[in-house]
Design a protein around this motif. Structure first.
Motif: not given
Length: 161
Positions: A157-158, A149-151
């Motif tokens: 985002w980027f 999920m963080i990945g």
């Protein structure tokens, strides 16, 4: 004077204390529940009766025996580690009631002299199963999901920027 063993939580796991004469023999476990087939770290300490000063010792004799069984499951002498405190990791083979006898000693002119000795009753719960124990498998899966999920969020985002 030999006191009754006391087991209570210390914020980091189970803590076993027994007052023996002018000393408190202390064994800490790194878990809140002892579970069969899962490793547990035991740390051994000796305190003065007021628990204001940690006392020195050179070795620990540990004997873990199932209640009602003949002979130990584990018996061994732990020497002074090069760094850190006295401790050991152990895996209980099956659920049940055990006794852990601990004898703290100091090297003297006549060999090892016992400073204090205590026996603690241990209750080991049945394992939930799994290769590494159910709770560790669950924690591993949760870690993978959170990492994914963080990945995914990071990639999203980027790419927006």
């Amino acid at each position: 004077m030999i006191g009754l063993p006391i087991a209570h939580g210390n914020g980091f796991g189970i803590k076993f204390d027994e007052v023996v004469g002018d000393y408190i023999v202390n064994v800490d476990a790194d878990t809140y529940v002892l579970t069969a087939e899962e490793s547990v770290r035991f740390d051994f300490m000796l305190w003065n009766k007021d628990r204001t000063e940690r006392l020195d010792f050179d070795n620990v004799w540990v004997n873990i025996t199932p209640k009602g069984a003949f002979g130990p499951t584990f018996a061994g002498l732990l020497g002074r580690p090069q760094f850190g405190g006295f401790g050991m990791t152990y895996v209980f083979p099956k659920a049940g009631d055990y006794n852990m006898s601990v004898r703290l000693g100091k090297l003297g002119e006549m060999g090892v002299e016992t400073i204090a000795q205590a026996t603690f009753p241990l209750v080991v719960e049945k394992s939930d199963g799994g290769v590494f124990g159910q709770s560790r498998v669950r924690d591993f899966i949760i870690s993978i999901i959170l990492g994914l999920m963080i990945g995914a969020f990071s990639v999203f985002w980027f790419k927006r920027k």
